[in-house]
Design a protein around this motif. Structure first.
Motif, PDB file in Angstrom:
ATOM      1  N   ILE A  17      -1.508  37.815   0.857  1.00  0.00           N
ATOM      2  CA  ILE A  17      -1.611  39.230   0.528  1.00  0.00           C
ATOM      3  C   ILE A  17      -0.225  39.803   0.279  1.00  0.00           C
ATOM      4  O   ILE A  17       0.658  39.719   1.132  1.00  0.00           O
ATOM      5  N   VAL A  18      -0.037  40.368  -0.912  1.00  0.00           N
ATOM      6  CA  VAL A  18       1.253  40.934  -1.308  1.00  0.00           C
ATOM      7  C   VAL A  18       1.124  42.446  -1.381  1.00  0.00           C
ATOM      8  O   VAL A  18       0.326  42.976  -2.148  1.00  0.00           O
ATOM      9  N   LYS A  19       1.894  43.143  -0.566  1.00  0.00           N
ATOM     10  CA  LYS A  19       1.892  44.600  -0.607  1.00  0.00           C
ATOM     11  C   LYS A  19       2.996  45.065  -1.558  1.00  0.00           C
ATOM     12  O   LYS A  19       4.151  44.658  -1.428  1.00  0.00           O
ATOM     13  N   GLN A  20       2.626  45.901  -2.513  1.00  0.00           N
ATOM     14  CA  GLN A  20       3.596  46.343  -3.511  1.00  0.00           C
ATOM     15  C   GLN A  20       3.224  47.715  -4.040  1.00  0.00           C
ATOM     16  O   GLN A  20       2.101  48.190  -3.839  1.00  0.00           O
ATOM     17  N   GLN A  21       4.168  48.352  -4.693  1.00  0.00           N
ATOM     18  CA  GLN A  21       3.981  49.715  -5.166  1.00  0.00           C
ATOM     19  C   GLN A  21       3.075  49.816  -6.381  1.00  0.00           C
ATOM     20  O   GLN A  21       2.379  50.808  -6.577  1.00  0.00           O
ATOM     21  N   THR A  29       9.081  40.956 -13.914  1.00  0.00           N
ATOM     22  CA  THR A  29       9.183  40.471 -12.533  1.00  0.00           C
ATOM     23  C   THR A  29       9.334  41.683 -11.627  1.00  0.00           C
ATOM     24  O   THR A  29      10.283  42.450 -11.771  1.00  0.00           O
ATOM     25  N   PHE A  30       8.381  41.838 -10.717  1.00  0.00           N
ATOM     26  CA  PHE A  30       8.362  43.028  -9.865  1.00  0.00           C
ATOM     27  C   PHE A  30       8.583  42.609  -8.410  1.00  0.00           C
ATOM     28  O   PHE A  30       8.027  41.608  -7.951  1.00  0.00           O
ATOM     29  N   HIS A  98      -3.165  41.499  -4.243  1.00  0.00           N
ATOM     30  CA  HIS A  98      -2.090  42.474  -4.418  1.00  0.00           C
ATOM     31  C   HIS A  98      -2.598  43.830  -3.925  1.00  0.00           C
ATOM     32  O   HIS A  98      -3.563  44.374  -4.471  1.00  0.00           O
ATOM     33  N   VAL A  99      -1.979  44.362  -2.880  1.00  0.00           N
ATOM     34  CA  VAL A  99      -2.432  45.611  -2.265  1.00  0.00           C
ATOM     35  C   VAL A  99      -1.501  46.755  -2.656  1.00  0.00           C
ATOM     36  O   VAL A  99      -0.275  46.667  -2.497  1.00  0.00           O
TER      37      VAL A  99
END
Length: 305
Positions: A17-21, A29-30, A98-99
């Protein structure tokens, strides 16, 4: 509440699980904010929630003969799921999630061992299925296995629950044998070919689909809530107003809680309120199964004697 055996046949995935804006644009590439790893898969999630609420729960499926598979078996065993019928073969299924800051998510699945379940595996556990009160299925394992289970066990005393997620086309003769169909708004729209723009749309769509099923449809509407439709009843249940942190697994938590309440032979409205309450707790915490509440976590008017 009387204990009833629940059998979940479905997927077990190791979640990253990847937490991102926000999601990156094509070719971009973020940089993400945080990485969380843990157990997942719709089948395993639903089994975990049933077990965490105290139901005797058996999981049937496959994991890889690798460290991810061992981790999944360990996590389910720790919450009380009977994992003795889970086989090891190939590589473990994976979920990449992606959260976003508001709790919404984007999810991609690598099937892995989940795609290796066969009808022969089902025949080996026929004694377990025949003795179950609920047989719970999702759509992250092969079509032929799902169809075989529904066709073979439609006349048993247990109820068949199908979560058509990810949404697939279901043969008419198979769908008619499903006692409880659970879908979200996207999956319902896929099945009917219409968009849901309001609660009334969801209820109308459920009524349209109902004659094709065995008699009960639940459509979840994310932040709005959910609706339930039976031949004699239809109602909307608004979501609880909570600060959502991560919606990963919330739908599976809802289904597990719904099965728990249904197994207690409660009125449908109480079942829906309970499932809504449990899923509301889930979204206030990070991660999948780790965020699912236990019996002790839940402060509810239900089941108090």
């Amino acid at each position: 509440m009387e204990s009833k055996n629940i059998v979940v046949i479905g997927s077990l995935n190791f979640d990253i699980i990847v937490k991102q804006q926000r999601m990156p644009k094509k070719g971009e590439t973020f940089i993400a904010d945080e990485l969380i790893q843990g157990p997942g898969g719709k089948g395993a999630n639903q089994a975990a929630q049933c077990a965490k609420l105290g139901l005797p729960t058996i999981m049937i499926g496959k994991v890889g003969d690798d460290r991810f598979g061992n981790a999944l078996l360990g996590s389910l065993t720790a919450v009380g799921v009977n994992t003795s019928y889970i086989k090891k073969l190939g590589s473990t299924g994976m979920g990449i999630v992606h959260v976003m800051p508001d709790g919404d998510y984007y999810s991609t699945i690598v099937k892995g061992a989940n795609d290796l379940i066969t009808v022969e595996d089902i025949d080996e556990v026929s004694h377990v299925l025949e003795a179950s009160s609920f047989i719970v299925l999702q759509q992250e394992i092969p079509d032929e296995v799902i169809e075989y289970v529904i066709s073979k066990y439609k006349h048993t005393n247990g109820k068949i629950v199908l979560n058509n997620a990810p949404a697939r086309v279901i043969k008419e003769n198979i769908l008619k044998c499903v006692d409880i169909l659970v879908v979200n708004e996207t999956e319902a729209s896929f099945m009917v070919g219409k968009s849901i723009k309001s609660v009334s749309d969801a209820i109308d769509m459920g009524k349209e689909m109902l004659p094709l099923t065995g008699g009960m449809i639940v459509i979840t509407l994310g932040k709005e809530g959910s609706v339930v439709i039976t031949p004699s009843y239809s109602e909307f249940f608004p979501a609880e107003n909570v600060l959502a942190v991560d919606a990963t697994g919330a739908g599976d938590s809802f289904i597990g809680a719904l099965i728990y309440a249904l197994s207690g032979d409660l009125p449908i409205d109480e079942c829906m309120k309970f499932a809504t309450h449990v899923s509301a707790i889930t979204v206030t915490k990070e991660g999948g199964q780790h965020s699912f509440p236990t019996q002790e976590d839940i402060e509810s008017i239900l089941f108090k004697n």
